[in-house]
Design a protein around this motif. Structure first.
Motif, short mmCIF file in Angstrom:
data_model
loop_
_atom_site.label_atom_id
_atom_site.label_comp_id
_atom_site.label_asym_id
_atom_site.label_seq_id
_atom_site.Cartn_x
_atom_site.Cartn_y
_atom_site.Cartn_z
N ASP A 277 0.84 -1.21 0.00
CA ASP A 277 0.00 0.00 0.00
C ASP A 277 0.86 1.25 0.00
O ASP A 277 0.62 2.20 -0.76
CB ASP A 277 -0.93 0.01 1.22
CG ASP A 277 -2.10 -0.94 1.07
OD1 ASP A 277 -2.37 -1.39 -0.06
OD2 ASP A 277 -2.75 -1.25 2.10
N LEU A 278 1.86 1.27 0.86
CA LEU A 278 2.73 2.45 0.94
C LEU A 278 3.56 2.62 -0.32
O LEU A 278 3.83 3.74 -0.75
CB LEU A 278 3.64 2.35 2.17
CG LEU A 278 2.95 2.47 3.53
CD1 LEU A 278 3.96 2.31 4.65
CD2 LEU A 278 2.23 3.81 3.67
N LEU A 279 3.97 1.51 -0.93
CA LEU A 279 4.72 1.57 -2.18
C LEU A 279 3.86 2.20 -3.28
O LEU A 279 4.31 3.07 -4.02
CB LEU A 279 5.17 0.17 -2.60
CG LEU A 279 5.89 0.06 -3.95
CD1 LEU A 279 7.15 0.92 -3.96
CD2 LEU A 279 6.23 -1.39 -4.25
N ARG A 280 2.59 1.77 -3.35
CA ARG A 280 1.68 2.32 -4.37
C ARG A 280 1.44 3.81 -4.12
O ARG A 280 1.49 4.61 -5.05
CB ARG A 280 0.35 1.56 -4.32
CG ARG A 280 -0.72 2.11 -5.26
CD ARG A 280 -2.03 1.37 -5.10
NE ARG A 280 -2.54 1.44 -3.73
CZ ARG A 280 -3.19 2.50 -3.23
NH1 ARG A 280 -3.39 3.57 -4.00
NH2 ARG A 280 -3.62 2.49 -1.99
N ILE A 281 1.17 4.16 -2.86
CA ILE A 281 0.87 5.57 -2.54
C ILE A 281 2.09 6.44 -2.79
O ILE A 281 1.99 7.56 -3.33
CB ILE A 281 0.41 5.70 -1.08
CG1 ILE A 281 -0.96 5.02 -0.90
CG2 ILE A 281 0.35 7.15 -0.65
CD1 ILE A 281 -1.38 4.87 0.55
N SER A 282 3.27 5.96 -2.42
CA SER A 282 4.48 6.76 -2.56
C SER A 282 4.89 6.94 -4.01
O SER A 282 5.64 7.88 -4.33
CB SER A 282 5.63 6.11 -1.77
OG SER A 282 5.33 6.11 -0.39
N ARG A 283 4.40 6.10 -4.89
CA ARG A 283 4.69 6.25 -6.32
C ARG A 283 3.66 7.11 -7.02
O ARG A 283 3.83 7.46 -8.19
CB ARG A 283 4.74 4.88 -6.98
CG ARG A 283 5.85 3.99 -6.48
CD ARG A 283 5.88 2.67 -7.20
NE ARG A 283 6.30 2.83 -8.59
CZ ARG A 283 6.36 1.82 -9.47
NH1 ARG A 283 5.99 0.62 -9.09
NH2 ARG A 283 6.75 2.03 -10.68
N SER A 291 6.48 14.19 -8.46
CA SER A 291 6.53 12.90 -7.78
C SER A 291 6.83 13.12 -6.32
O SER A 291 7.47 14.08 -5.92
CB SER A 291 7.61 12.02 -8.42
OG SER A 291 7.78 10.84 -7.67
N THR A 292 6.39 12.17 -5.49
CA THR A 292 6.67 12.25 -4.06
C THR A 292 8.10 11.89 -3.75
O THR A 292 8.60 12.18 -2.68
CB THR A 292 5.76 11.29 -3.29
OG1 THR A 292 5.99 9.96 -3.76
CG2 THR A 292 4.30 11.65 -3.48
N SER A 293 8.76 11.24 -4.68
CA SER A 293 10.14 10.84 -4.44
C SER A 293 11.08 11.80 -5.15
O SER A 293 10.68 12.64 -5.95
CB SER A 293 10.36 9.41 -4.95
OG SER A 293 10.20 9.39 -6.35
N ALA A 361 12.48 10.31 3.34
CA ALA A 361 12.92 9.11 2.63
C ALA A 361 12.04 8.79 1.42
O ALA A 361 12.25 7.78 0.76
CB ALA A 361 12.94 7.92 3.59
N GLY A 362 11.06 9.67 1.13
CA GLY A 362 10.19 9.44 -0.01
C GLY A 362 9.06 8.48 0.26
O GLY A 362 8.49 7.90 -0.67
N ILE A 363 8.72 8.28 1.53
CA ILE A 363 7.63 7.38 1.91
C ILE A 363 6.46 8.23 2.40
O ILE A 363 6.60 9.02 3.34
CB ILE A 363 8.08 6.40 3.02
CG1 ILE A 363 9.27 5.57 2.53
CG2 ILE A 363 6.92 5.49 3.45
CD1 ILE A 363 9.95 4.77 3.62
N TYR A 364 5.31 8.06 1.74
CA TYR A 364 4.14 8.89 2.03
C TYR A 364 2.93 8.01 2.38
O TYR A 364 2.90 6.82 2.07
CB TYR A 364 3.83 9.80 0.85
CG TYR A 364 4.89 10.86 0.64
CD1 TYR A 364 4.77 12.12 1.19
CD2 TYR A 364 6.05 10.57 -0.09
CE1 TYR A 364 5.75 13.08 1.03
CE2 TYR A 364 7.04 11.53 -0.27
CZ TYR A 364 6.88 12.78 0.30
OH TYR A 364 7.86 13.72 0.13
N PHE A 365 1.94 8.64 3.01
CA PHE A 365 0.80 7.89 3.54
C PHE A 365 -0.54 8.32 2.96
O PHE A 365 -1.48 7.54 2.96
CB PHE A 365 0.76 8.05 5.07
CG PHE A 365 1.94 7.44 5.76
CD1 PHE A 365 1.86 6.14 6.28
CD2 PHE A 365 3.15 8.12 5.86
CE1 PHE A 365 2.96 5.56 6.90
CE2 PHE A 365 4.24 7.54 6.48
CZ PHE A 365 4.15 6.26 6.99
N HIS A 366 -0.64 9.55 2.50
CA HIS A 366 -1.92 10.03 1.97
C HIS A 366 -2.08 9.63 0.52
O HIS A 366 -1.22 9.90 -0.32
CB HIS A 366 -2.02 11.56 2.09
CG HIS A 366 -3.24 12.13 1.43
ND1 HIS A 366 -4.51 11.71 1.75
CD2 HIS A 366 -3.38 13.07 0.44
CE1 HIS A 366 -5.39 12.39 1.01
NE2 HIS A 366 -4.72 13.19 0.22
#
Length: 387
Positions: A277-283, A291-293, A361-366
């Motif tokens: 889930d976090l991988l999908r959201i962060s991308r 991009s979030t990263s 670190a490029g990890i997002y939650f929303h």
């Protein structure tokens, strides 16, 4: 016998006069019996003093009228109402609290959905000469836009406590304080601190933007009709300065952490579904197209090396992306010493620090594919804060 009574009167001097008063009262009732008009006047007087006594109140709507004058006076006193204040009252009912607020404030804006209550309220206020200083909005408090106000003082219906607190805490209207009469269990959740068994998402989210103070408990016997549980009075004071954090990101992060609040953060974030889930959201790109990263293609291994200034382990080249991303999450937790910590024992400052580490670190939650709750969508806002 008479001599015996006289001797007794020396030891119980009040007893003899008490008997005479009782005898006089009985003779007075015989000589001046109550007329029908007296009975009618008494009934009218009681109804005027307590209009809730002859009105059908709906418990299902949270219609419990506070009748104890000492509690009502204490609520107004603790609210520190100024003569120049405009006070917002939500759910005024028959006006027991409203009249006291009008005595202390310059103006009262009352929001009441029940038209029967509005009629009683207008009548009582007019009788006391406060008509020009009261504005009544006959609408749903959750769906109406509040005018400008300085204070909130209210006996809130239990069923709308969470969305209403969310609307006040995160609404657009600035105010000095909100004195709220709430269900005791709800108030305890709102007041809970890290380490308390009641500590929860609601307390975390409200305390991000406001301070909450306990005032007093109120017995269920002080209400008509009597509810099943006791109540508590709390005061919410918005903070002068709030942390500079994206609220959508914060709410989503807290929802993730407090899904299992007593579980260690390491155990929560190692779950395969959570990693995916976090991988999908962060991308997912932000709404502005960025991009979030740091890398628009979001190469997890490259980002990990850039953030940590370390060489990428050669074995990572053969690892699937979700495994690399999982390793990156655990690396963030370890860098801040959070892997073995539990959300239920962390302060807001610690949670803010952890969120900042994740975002760096490029990890997002929303999830930006889902629209954010607005001030007007108070049920959604309450769900984001507490459910």
């Amino acid at each position: 016998m008479l001599r015996f009574r006289k001797s007794l009167s020396r030891f119980f001097p009040g007893q003899h006069s008490l008997s005479l008063r009782r005898l006089h009262a009985r003779s007075s009732r015989r000589c001046h019996p109550k007329s029908d008009n007296d009975d009618n006047d008494e009934k009218i007087r009681r109804r005027q003093e307590k209009p809730e006594s002859h009105m059908h109140l709906y418990k299902s709507r949270g219609q419990h009228i506070l009748t104890n004058p000492r509690v009502l006076d204490s609520i107004v006193r603790k609210s520190h109402v100024k003569p120049t204040d405009t006070v917002l009252e939500i759910g005024p009912g028959t006006g027991n609290l409203t009249l006291r607020l009008l005595e202390a404030a310059g103006k009262v804006v009352a929001v009441e959905i029940d038209k029967r209550m509005v009629e009683v309220l207008h009548k009582r206020v007019a009788e006391h000469g406060y008509k020009d200083r009261l504005t009544v909005i006959c609408k749903d408090a959750l769906k109406t836009e509040f005018p400008q106000f300085d204070l909130v003082v209210a006996n809130i219906p239990y069923g709308i406590s969470s969305p209403l607190v969310a609307k006040l805490a995160y609404g657009a209207n600035p105010f000095r304080s909100a004195t709220l009469l709430l269900q005791k269990e709800f108030a305890r959740r709102l007041l809970a601190n890290p380490g308390d068994s009641e500590f929860n998402r609601l307390a975390v989210n409200v305390k991000l933007v406001a301070d909450v103070e306990f005032v007093m408990d109120v017995s269920k016997r002080d209400f008509v009709p009597c509810p099943k549980v006791d109540s508590s009075v709390v005061i919410i004071r918005p903070k002068a300065e709030v942390p500079d954090v994206n609220l959508d990101e914060w709410w989503a992060f807290i929802r993730t952490c407090f899904g299992k609040k007593n579980k260690t953060l390491g155990a929560t974030f190692k779950q395969k579904k959570k990693v995916l889930d976090l991988l999908r959201i962060s991308r997912t790109p932000f709404s502005n197209g960025e991009s979030t990263s740091n890398d628009s293609n979001y190469d997890c291994s490259n980002n990990a090396s850039a953030d940590n200034d370390e060489e990428v382990d050669s074995s990572e080249e053969d690892m699937p992306m979700n495994a690399v991303f999982r390793k990156k999450i655990i690396g963030v937790l370890n860098s801040g010493g959070f892997e073995d910590k539990r959300p239920s024992k962390l302060s807001n400052e610690e949670l803010l620090h952890l969120l900042a580490l994740f975002n760096q670190a490029g990890i997002y939650f929303h999830d930006h594919s889902i629209s954010s709750p607005s001030d007007s969508d108070n049920v959604e806002l309450a769900a984001a804060l507490s459910s």
